[in-house]
Design a protein around this motif. Structure first.
Motif, PDB file in Angstrom:
ATOM      1  N   GLY A  21      -1.460  -8.067  -2.218  1.00 17.84           N
ATOM      2  CA  GLY A  21      -1.074  -6.683  -2.021  1.00 17.84           C
ATOM      3  C   GLY A  21      -1.667  -5.983  -3.145  1.00 17.84           C
ATOM      4  O   GLY A  21      -1.859  -6.335  -4.419  1.00 17.84           O
ATOM      5  N   SER A  22      -2.272  -4.809  -2.868  1.00 15.63           N
ATOM      6  CA  SER A  22      -3.260  -4.144  -3.873  1.00 15.63           C
ATOM      7  C   SER A  22      -2.563  -3.169  -4.773  1.00 15.63           C
ATOM      8  O   SER A  22      -2.814  -2.593  -5.754  1.00 15.63           O
ATOM      9  CB  SER A  22      -4.456  -3.476  -3.438  1.00 15.63           C
ATOM     10  N   ASP A  23      -1.302  -2.743  -4.165  1.00 16.14           N
ATOM     11  CA  ASP A  23      -0.435  -1.832  -4.759  1.00 16.14           C
ATOM     12  C   ASP A  23      -1.223  -0.589  -4.811  1.00 16.14           C
ATOM     13  O   ASP A  23      -0.912   0.320  -5.771  1.00 16.14           O
ATOM     14  CB  ASP A  23       0.143  -2.057  -6.217  1.00 16.14           C
ATOM     15  N   SER A  24      -2.168  -0.121  -3.809  1.00 14.80           N
ATOM     16  CA  SER A  24      -3.305   1.031  -3.897  1.00 14.80           C
ATOM     17  C   SER A  24      -2.063   2.311  -3.844  1.00 14.80           C
ATOM     18  O   SER A  24      -1.382   2.291  -3.031  1.00 14.80           O
ATOM     19  CB  SER A  24      -3.965   0.925  -2.625  1.00 14.80           C
ATOM     20  N   HIS A  25      -2.474   3.311  -4.812  1.00 16.17           N
ATOM     21  CA  HIS A  25      -1.938   4.476  -4.556  1.00 16.17           C
ATOM     22  C   HIS A  25      -3.055   5.385  -4.454  1.00 16.17           C
ATOM     23  O   HIS A  25      -2.944   6.745  -4.480  1.00 16.17           O
ATOM     24  CB  HIS A  25      -1.319   5.032  -5.929  1.00 16.17           C
ATOM     25  N   THR A  26      -4.471   5.068  -4.097  1.00 14.68           N
ATOM     26  CA  THR A  26      -5.565   5.680  -3.560  1.00 14.68           C
ATOM     27  C   THR A  26      -6.386   4.873  -2.483  1.00 14.68           C
ATOM     28  O   THR A  26      -6.450   3.545  -2.704  1.00 14.68           O
ATOM     29  CB  THR A  26      -6.362   6.115  -4.797  1.00 14.68           C
ATOM     30  N   ALA A  27      -6.845   5.585  -1.645  1.00 12.35           N
ATOM     31  CA  ALA A  27      -7.258   4.630  -0.515  1.00 12.35           C
ATOM     32  C   ALA A  27      -8.535   3.738  -1.171  1.00 12.35           C
ATOM     33  O   ALA A  27      -8.830   2.583  -0.584  1.00 12.35           O
ATOM     34  CB  ALA A  27      -8.118   5.728   0.567  1.00 12.35           C
ATOM     35  N   CYS A  28      -9.262   4.026  -2.016  1.00 10.82           N
ATOM     36  CA  CYS A  28     -10.507   3.402  -2.436  1.00 10.82           C
ATOM     37  C   CYS A  28      -9.964   1.912  -3.332  1.00 10.82           C
ATOM     38  O   CYS A  28     -10.838   1.105  -3.469  1.00 10.82           O
ATOM     39  CB  CYS A  28     -11.252   4.038  -3.675  1.00 10.82           C
ATOM     40  N   VAL A  73       0.817  -1.147   0.136  1.00  9.17           N
ATOM     41  CA  VAL A  73       0.093  -0.120   0.122  1.00  9.17           C
ATOM     42  C   VAL A  73       0.824   1.179   0.212  1.00  9.17           C
ATOM     43  O   VAL A  73       1.910   1.181   0.786  1.00  9.17           O
ATOM     44  CB  VAL A  73      -0.795   0.066   1.096  1.00  9.17           C
ATOM     45  N   HIS A  74       0.410   2.200  -0.906  1.00 11.73           N
ATOM     46  CA  HIS A  74       1.267   3.402  -0.845  1.00 11.73           C
ATOM     47  C   HIS A  74       0.661   4.546  -0.114  1.00 11.73           C
ATOM     48  O   HIS A  74      -0.352   4.278   0.650  1.00 11.73           O
ATOM     49  CB  HIS A  74       1.535   3.655  -2.310  1.00 11.73           C
ATOM     50  N   SER A  75       0.727   5.652  -0.501  1.00 12.17           N
ATOM     51  CA  SER A  75       0.334   6.762   0.675  1.00 12.17           C
ATOM     52  C   SER A  75       0.528   8.181   0.044  1.00 12.17           C
ATOM     53  O   SER A  75       0.940   8.176  -1.168  1.00 12.17           O
ATOM     54  CB  SER A  75       1.445   6.878   1.843  1.00 12.17           C
ATOM     55  N   PRO A  76       0.080   9.330   0.337  1.00 16.35           N
ATOM     56  CA  PRO A  76       0.201  10.634  -0.011  1.00 16.35           C
ATOM     57  C   PRO A  76       1.898  11.052  -0.096  1.00 16.35           C
ATOM     58  O   PRO A  76       2.057  11.977  -0.903  1.00 16.35           O
ATOM     59  CB  PRO A  76      -0.625  11.432   0.989  1.00 16.35           C
ATOM     60  N   TYR A  77       2.763  10.353   0.432  1.00 13.53           N
ATOM     61  CA  TYR A  77       4.092  10.667   0.209  1.00 13.53           C
ATOM     62  C   TYR A  77       4.853  10.071  -1.155  1.00 13.53           C
ATOM     63  O   TYR A  77       5.914  10.119  -1.268  1.00 13.53           O
ATOM     64  CB  TYR A  77       4.849  10.172   1.491  1.00 13.53           C
ATOM     65  N   CYS A  78       3.915   9.327  -2.021  1.00 15.28           N
ATOM     66  CA  CYS A  78       4.324   8.918  -3.189  1.00 15.28           C
ATOM     67  C   CYS A  78       4.115   9.869  -4.316  1.00 15.28           C
ATOM     68  O   CYS A  78       2.970  10.270  -4.331  1.00 15.28           O
ATOM     69  CB  CYS A  78       3.196   7.610  -3.630  1.00 15.28           C
ATOM     70  N   PRO A  79       4.879  10.502  -4.680  1.00 17.38           N
ATOM     71  CA  PRO A  79       4.973  11.624  -5.602  1.00 17.38           C
ATOM     72  C   PRO A  79       4.124  11.400  -6.901  1.00 17.38           C
ATOM     73  O   PRO A  79       3.655  12.378  -7.515  1.00 17.38           O
ATOM     74  CB  PRO A  79       6.114  12.149  -6.152  1.00 17.38           C
ATOM     75  N   HIS A  80       4.033  10.203  -7.214  1.00 13.92           N
ATOM     76  CA  HIS A  80       2.945   9.655  -8.286  1.00 13.92           C
ATOM     77  C   HIS A  80       1.800   9.071  -8.154  1.00 13.92           C
ATOM     78  O   HIS A  80       0.847   8.583  -8.882  1.00 13.92           O
ATOM     79  CB  HIS A  80       3.623   8.981  -9.450  1.00 13.92           C
ATOM     80  N   GLY A  81       1.190   9.252  -6.724  1.00  8.20           N
ATOM     81  CA  GLY A  81       0.062   8.820  -6.244  1.00  8.20           C
ATOM     82  C   GLY A  81      -0.981   9.879  -6.005  1.00  8.20           C
ATOM     83  O   GLY A  81      -0.676  10.817  -6.634  1.00  8.20           O
ATOM     84  N   SER A  82      -2.074   9.502  -5.040  1.00  4.89           N
ATOM     85  CA  SER A  82      -2.928  10.476  -4.662  1.00  4.89           C
ATOM     86  C   SER A  82      -2.748  11.295  -3.480  1.00  4.89           C
ATOM     87  O   SER A  82      -1.722  10.761  -2.672  1.00  4.89           O
ATOM     88  CB  SER A  82      -4.483   9.762  -4.593  1.00  4.89           C
ATOM     89  N   ASN A  83      -3.645  12.247  -3.260  1.00  3.77           N
ATOM     90  CA  ASN A  83      -3.374  12.924  -1.965  1.00  3.77           C
ATOM     91  C   ASN A  83      -4.215  12.351  -0.869  1.00  3.77           C
ATOM     92  O   ASN A  83      -4.362  13.292   0.276  1.00  3.77           O
ATOM     93  CB  ASN A  83      -3.912  14.305  -2.266  1.00  3.77           C
ATOM     94  N   ASP A  84      -4.758  11.178  -0.930  1.00  6.56           N
ATOM     95  CA  ASP A  84      -5.378  10.556   0.089  1.00  6.56           C
ATOM     96  C   ASP A  84      -4.551  10.360   1.330  1.00  6.56           C
ATOM     97  O   ASP A  84      -3.614   9.994   1.079  1.00  6.56           O
ATOM     98  CB  ASP A  84      -6.091   9.254  -0.363  1.00  6.56           C
ATOM     99  N   SER A  85      -5.069  10.850   2.596  1.00  4.64           N
ATOM    100  CA  SER A  85      -4.266  10.691   3.661  1.00  4.64           C
ATOM    101  C   SER A  85      -4.156   9.290   4.019  1.00  4.64           C
ATOM    102  O   SER A  85      -4.787   8.384   3.706  1.00  4.64           O
ATOM    103  CB  SER A  85      -5.130  11.359   5.112  1.00  4.64           C
ATOM    104  N   MET A  86      -2.911   8.817   4.944  1.00  6.09           N
ATOM    105  CA  MET A  86      -2.843   7.579   5.333  1.00  6.09           C
ATOM    106  C   MET A  86      -3.958   7.092   6.095  1.00  6.09           C
ATOM    107  O   MET A  86      -4.350   6.147   6.130  1.00  6.09           O
ATOM    108  CB  MET A  86      -1.470   7.679   6.220  1.00  6.09           C
ATOM    109  N   GLU A  87      -4.599   8.097   6.838  1.00  7.91           N
ATOM    110  CA  GLU A  87      -5.841   7.664   7.801  1.00  7.91           C
ATOM    111  C   GLU A  87      -6.904   7.120   6.940  1.00  7.91           C
ATOM    112  O   GLU A  87      -7.604   6.010   7.349  1.00  7.91           O
ATOM    113  CB  GLU A  87      -6.082   8.656   8.644  1.00  7.91           C
ATOM    114  N   GLU A  88      -6.934   7.753   5.730  1.00  6.13           N
ATOM    115  CA  GLU A  88      -8.170   7.307   4.773  1.00  6.13           C
ATOM    116  C   GLU A  88      -8.014   5.676   4.389  1.00  6.13           C
ATOM    117  O   GLU A  88      -8.771   5.143   4.155  1.00  6.13           O
ATOM    118  CB  GLU A  88      -8.233   8.282   3.605  1.00  6.13           C
ATOM    119  N   TYR A  89      -6.773   5.457   4.072  1.00  7.06           N
ATOM    120  CA  TYR A  89      -6.297   4.019   3.736  1.00  7.06           C
ATOM    121  C   TYR A  89      -6.700   3.066   4.885  1.00  7.06           C
ATOM    122  O   TYR A  89      -7.256   1.890   4.775  1.00  7.06           O
ATOM    123  CB  TYR A  89      -4.640   3.950   3.487  1.00  7.06           C
TER     124      TYR A  89
END
Length: 264
Positions: free
Chosen positions: A246-253, A8-24
């Motif tokens: 692993g979903s390799d999510s770059h967004t919480a949804c 799982v990724h996070s908003p600290y990924c520069p090519h991901g989303s701005n979803d907060s870690m808490e949203e994940y």
């Protein structure tokens, strides 16, 4: 099998989303998961130049402390609802093994889980990112002897990543071992790479490593398969290799997306 999402990724990924870690975290709880591991792209060795146009393949060195601290705060806040770990997805970059080992040694005692992945390939004197875009993949093919040659180089590099000495904190899980197939429907290989894939599974088994079963590939226009696809998952299961979802999510949804499409 543990019910969780371990890639799982996070908003600290520069090519991901701005979803907060808490949203994940909240999405994982909503989906009834027991485990969640953040595996943000570890920063590159400082001497390595990111080959993608926006230089956004990995987390900035300046963000690492905030990323770890945010994860630890969530771990404590949600400890009764979800077991959270904070980790890295570490790039294996051929030729930068010593620098990567120093990064792992520096963060090793603070990182609870990690994945070793191949995104970057060395072709001659330059490095390329194979999963950036279908257009870039096409350009990379012009640097090799075609799609079969590129596949062979990719699998050779994955094998080197497994065999590499990266110190005491080397990741025990190998990421998306068929990522080179991301654009397979647009640039199909003409050869069968079953032998190379089987060799990778044999190395995982021999070294008692885990396999990232990555559902993100289902949702890539030119792939529509998990990384690795089901036949390789079946072989890994027969060998007793631990299969880690692993979903390799770059967004919480996208937490847990596609897990129901994999036969365990």
């Amino acid at each position: 099998m543990k019910k969780g999402d371990f890639h799982v990724h996070s908003p600290y990924c520069p090519h991901g989303s701005n979803d907060s870690m808490e949203e994940y975290v909240r999405k994982a709880i909503e989906k009834g998961m027991d485990y969640l591991t953040f595996t943000e792209h570890a920063p590159f060795p400082e001497s390595f130049i990111d080959p993608v146009p926006n230089k956004d393949s990995a987390m900035s060195w300046a963000d690492v402390e905030d990323y770890i601290n945010d994860g630890l705060l969530l771990k404590e806040k949600y400890k009764h609802d979800l077991q959270i770990k904070v980790g890295f997805e570490v790039d294996f970059i051929e030729g930068y093994e010593k620098e990567t080992t120093r990064i792992l040694d520096y963060f090793g005692t603070r990182i609870e889980d990690s994945i070793l992945s191949v995104h970057m390939l060395r072709i001659g004197e330059q490095y390329v990112c194979i999963d950036y875009s279908d257009e870039e993949f096409g350009r990379i093919l012009s640097l090799t002897n075609g799609v079969d040659s590129l596949h062979r180089l990719y699998y050779q590099t994955v094998k080197r990543s497994i065999l590499a000495n990266l110190g005491s904190y080397k990741p025990r899980r190998i990421g998306h071992i068929t990522l080179v197939e991301k654009f397979r429907k647009k640039y199909p290989a003409t050869m069968d790479f079953t032998t190379e894939q089987d060799e990778i599974l044999s190395l995982l088994h021999k070294d008692q490593l885990e396999l990232d079963v990555n559902s993100a590939g289902f949702y890539k226009e030119w792939n529509e398969n998990a990384y690795p696809p089901q036949p390789l998952i079946n072989k890994a299961k027969q060998l007793g290799i631990p299969l880690i979802t692993g979903s390799d999510s770059h967004t919480a949804c996208h937490i847990g997306r596609g897990f129901d499409r994999i036969s365990w």
